[in-house]
Design an enzyme around this catalytic site. Structure first.
Site, PDB file in Angstrom:
ATOM      1  N   ASP A 136       0.853  -1.178   0.000  1.00  0.00           N
ATOM      2  CA  ASP A 136       0.000   0.000   0.000  1.00  0.00           C
ATOM      3  C   ASP A 136       0.893   1.235   0.000  1.00  0.00           C
ATOM      4  O   ASP A 136       2.056   1.163   0.413  1.00  0.00           O
ATOM      5  CB  ASP A 136      -0.886  -0.048   1.261  1.00  0.00           C
ATOM      6  N   ASP A 140      -2.602  -1.005   5.703  1.00  0.00           N
ATOM      7  CA  ASP A 140      -3.054  -0.532   7.009  1.00  0.00           C
ATOM      8  C   ASP A 140      -4.559  -0.311   7.080  1.00  0.00           C
ATOM      9  O   ASP A 140      -5.117  -0.181   8.155  1.00  0.00           O
ATOM     10  CB  ASP A 140      -2.337   0.767   7.391  1.00  0.00           C
ATOM     11  N   ASP A 169      -7.422  -2.987   2.755  1.00  0.00           N
ATOM     12  CA  ASP A 169      -6.285  -3.885   2.559  1.00  0.00           C
ATOM     13  C   ASP A 169      -6.524  -5.275   3.144  1.00  0.00           C
ATOM     14  O   ASP A 169      -5.790  -6.215   2.833  1.00  0.00           O
ATOM     15  CB  ASP A 169      -5.026  -3.293   3.220  1.00  0.00           C
TER      16      ASP A 169
END
Length: 860
Positions: A327, A599, A603
């Site tokens: 990410d 996070d 995700d």
């Protein structure tokens, strides 16, 4: 109603279907709840304790050990059976403890719901439990509120919602009631919707609840988590495969020995006992325990290096990782908007002060709170050694025109050094529209077209770096009580400030290390493509020729097209949770071991689908942590690389233990097989073999498991083999086993008189017993490295030294304690025989060292 794409409808169309003024009536609330359900997430059904316990005994190696333990009990070898069963029980206990982390993802998703929400029912505002919200409810949204369900905005006043945990976008999104989205708009582009788990960062609004519970976007993620199965790790599969091979090998070897022994007229019971003892020797019973303990020690080391691993085999999986899907927001970047560039013809402190005063962020407990863009400007002022809090107190705000999405400007009137000063902050074009003057050498003069062009070029330059650029203008007024139109007119241009969520400082080195280690790093973000590409290039993630694609472009690809393209794509922007799952699956189809970092709520499914999921511990949502195999306590991408290095070290050490155990076992097998084929008296009786396995298999193998990392461990490519034993390792196991077996047979033949006139079987067995046991202990030092000499690493592993001393004492105790010596049916050796034994036991070590030297010279 829940299937309606509300974001594609105009406000007028929404108003014809629901009451956007008075909300639902009490009876309508009941009907809606009965039809669409409560605003709760459904928990996954937890597997029973018995089924989870059974899972601990599925590995082939464990099954073989249990069978061996049962057979040993039948023939009076209770001690060895107890040792084997204790190892099996240890594995089961550790496995159960680790699995009790269970699946906390759905519970974490539920915990994210707001305890209360403000609704309008029967024309009155009231607070209700978030679980009691129903489809059709009219919700009130204020700054600081968590969004309790999916909502179609019907009123908006400077409303912005932070959706990073769901979409991955780093800045709050402006929401507009009158906005109409295209049917294929992704979540991050639906500006007339607010979604469960979002937070209102600015402004005020109202909206109609369009989905609750499992029908919300967060609920869909919960469903993905339910559908994602936990797959066995590479280490589990490799150990299982090894167990099958060893099991088949043990059966074949035992069958040959039993058959040949019976054909040579040996006692069938004695030969069966020999075959069983050999079966236990061929299958290294200490391997599961060694692997478990080595992994557990690795977990402890990683805790000290800011990574908490929740599943033991996941540590080794990291060592096999060949792709990291990361990410962006909060992982590769700091998740804090920061002013990176500015431009002004005047004093930078005047620009920073103006940005600070025309700003609604405030300091709370030492930290700036408010809109991330405005807090970035306030922090910037402090970095210029400006007393920000004092300036806000001294230069009082006496009037303001709040920001709105139409003007895209915010204006305040502050008293600065006794002068009433207008400050206007906003988008560059929007501010330039109300600017008439510029300042040259302290004098205010009409702005020129050349100056405007210079401003626009600077804006374009900053924009090309994906910076969010704001402009500031000012003027002096006599009366603060003037109309908004008069406030924002005939302004003097001051300057520009560009900001971005910057990369973490350590990320560049971490990505470089990953690339040296043959690991591909891919960015997957919900942010805009321009921003993602700029960050990707800055940190060295994007390489020449790599593509940047968006979620829409990904939707246009079928799975086959994605499979063909996935290795050429470096950055994915504006993606959804489903996209992340497809990307990971495509990499896995290519045979890669995929690690995923993240996070946010968005995700979580990908963290669970990946071979190893790593969640951020500080800024990460509980959902992400619950779905992950590993939690980074410092939110540092570089910690993932550290964990990969530790994983490689662990895998290397497990392979060292395997090489040691199997080469020793090959030696034992060779000794018995040759003796039976040539119809010799047994060089070793079953109790000898079992004792040597007990002494030499456990502590040295475990000590090898805590060896330090090899030099250059992160300069080699990831291992892609599905087997723990490659051809090179197989060759080393074979020839080293032959050396150990050959030395033992020579000792037996010498002691029994086959090579020397004087001798007997008891002396030969005693010499074989000593040679086999001690040559295996000495051989453990050869396993430190397949290339480096034992003389360069002898003192590096103090645990191996300790293990050798303890095991040597155990071997000598059998030889020199009379009662034990009699139990083992061993004799005593004179000085001459001891000299021969000591010389023979070092032969395998000497030959291995010569082979290393030949290999090293061959490389040069």
């Amino acid at each position: 109603m829940k299937d309606t794409k509300w974001y594609t409808q105009t406000l007028e169309e929404v108003s014809t279907r629901v009451d956007v003024v008075n909300g639902l009536t009490t009876s309508q609330v009941m009907e809606s709840r009965e039809k669409f359900g409560e605003n709760k997430l459904v928990e996954a059904k937890r597997r029973s304790f018995f089924l989870r316990l059974l899972d601990q005994f599925k590995d082939v190696t464990i099954v073989i050990l249990i069978i061996a333990a049962v057979i040993n009990v039948q023939f009076g070898e209770a001690v060895d059976s107890i040792v084997i069963l204790a190892i099996v029980a240890l594995n089961a206990v550790i496995g159960m403890v680790q699995e009790d982390k269970a699946d906390k993802s759905l519970k974490a998703l539920q915990d994210m719901s707001t305890p209360t929400a403000k609704v309008i029912r029967d024309g009155k505002e009231q607070a209700v439990n978030s679980h009691d919200i129903v489809v059709g409810d009219l919700i009130i949204l204020d700054a600081g509120d968590l969004v309790a369900a999916d909502i179609r905005i019907t009123k908006s006043n400077s409303l912005t919602v932070q959706e990073a945990s769901l979409t991955g976008e780093s800045v709050p999104v402006e929401k507009h009631a009158d906005y109409v989205c295209a049917e294929d708009a992704v979540l991050g582009d639906r500006k007339n919707m607010a979604y469960s788990s979002g937070m209102v960062s600015y402004g005020r609004g109202q909206g109609i609840v369009t989905a609750v519970g499992m029908d919300t976007e967060v609920g869909k993620i919960a469903q993905l988590l339910n559908e994602t199965k936990n797959e066995p790790t590479p280490l589990q599969m490799q150990l299982n495969q090894l167990g099958k091979v060893l099991g088949i090998g043990a059966i074949i070897a035992c069958g040959i020995i039993l058959l040949v022994g019976v054909l040579n007229n040996h006692d069938p019971l004695e030969m069966f006992l020999t075959a069983v003892s050999l079966a236990v020797a061929v299958v290294p019973e200490s391997l599961p325990a060694v692997a478990t303990i080595v992994l557990a020690l690795g977990v402890q080391r990683l805790v000290e290096r800011h990574a908490i691993v929740r599943n033991l085999p996941s540590v080794e999986t990291l060592g096999s990782a060949s792709v990291i899907c990361s990410d962006k927001t909060g992982t590769l970047t700091q998740n804090v908007m920061t002013v990176m560039e500015y431009w002004t013809e005047g004093d930078v402190k005047e620009l920073a002060q103006g940005m600070l005063l025309c700003n609604d962020s405030r300091k709370n407990n030492g930290a700036w709170v408010g809109d991330p863009t405005e807090t970035a400007l306030s922090v910037w002022a402090e970095t210029l050694d400006m007393p920000a809090t004092e300036l806000l107190t001294q230069h009082v705000r006496i009037n303001e025109v709040p920001f709105d999405s139409t003007r895209k400007r915010m204006s305040t009137i502050n008293v600065i050094d006794g002068v009433k000063t207008v400050l206007v902050k906003g988008g560059v074009d929007e501010v330039l529209n109300v600017v008439k003057y510029m300042e040259v050498d302290g004098k205010v003069v009409p702005i020129t077209s050349e100056y405007i062009q210079e401003i626009q070029e600077k804006n374009k330059e900053m924009g090309s770096k994906a910076l969010r650029v704001l402009a500031l203008a000012k003027k002096v007024v006599e009366d603060e009580n003037i109309e908004a139109a008069e406030i924002e007119s005939e302004l003097v241009f001051v300057g520009l400030a560009g900001m971005i969520d910057p990369p973490r400082p350590e990320v560049v080195d971490a990505i470089r290390t990953s690339k040296n280690a043959g690991i591909k790093v891919v960015m997957i973000t919900g942010d805009h493509a321009i921003t993602a590409e700029a960050i990707g290039r800055e940190i060295g993630l994007l390489e020449e020729g790599q593509l940047v694609i968006t979620g829409k472009e990904l939707d246009a690809m079928d799975d086959d097209e994605l499979f063909n393209q996935v290795e050429h794509i470096g950055v994915y922007a504006r993606v959804s949770p489903e996209h992340k799952m497809r990307i990971i699956s495509a990499w896995k189809k290519h045979g890669h071991i995929v690690a995923m970092t993240g996070d946010g709520v968005n995700d979580a499914p990908a963290l669970k689908r990946a071979d190893i999921g790593a969640a951020m511990g500080i800024v990460g949502t509980e959902v992400a942590k619950g779905a992950a195999d590993m939690v980074l306590t410092d939110d540092n991408f570089a910690t993932v690389v550290v964990a990969i290095e530790e994983g490689r070290r662990i895998k290397d050490n497990i392979k060292k233990a395997i090489a040691y155990l199997l080469s020793c076992n090959v030696g034992e097998l060779l000794v018995l097989l040759i003796a039976i084929l040539f119809d010799w008296p047994a060089p070793l009786i079953p109790i000898h073999i079992l004792w040597i396995n007990l002494v030499t298999d456990s502590l040295p193998a475990l000590a090898l498991g805590v060896d330090g990392a090899e030099e250059g461990i992160m300069d080699r490519k990831p291992e892609t083999s599905k087997s723990l034993i490659n051809k090179g390792m197989m060759w080393r196991i074979a020839y080293q086993g032959v050396l150990i077996g050959g030395a033992t047979l020579f000792a037996y033949m010498y002691g029994s008189g086959m090579l020397w006139e004087a001798g007997d079987v008891e002396t030969g067995q005693t010499m074989a017993f000593i040679t086999l046991g001690f040559s295996q202990l000495i051989h453990s030092y050869s396993i430190h490295s397949s290339e480096k000499s034992v003389f360069t690493s002898f003192w590096k592993n103090k645990y191996l030294l300790l293990a050798t001393l303890v095991n040597a004492a155990m071997m000598l105790a059998v030889l020199f304690i009379p009662a034990v010596n009699d139990l083992f049916k061993l004799g005593t050796l004179d000085l001459h025989h001891w000299e021969i034994v000591v010389g023979i036991m070092f032969i395998p070590l000497a030959v291995v060292e010569i082979m290393k030297l030949i290999k090293l010279n061959g490389k040069h």
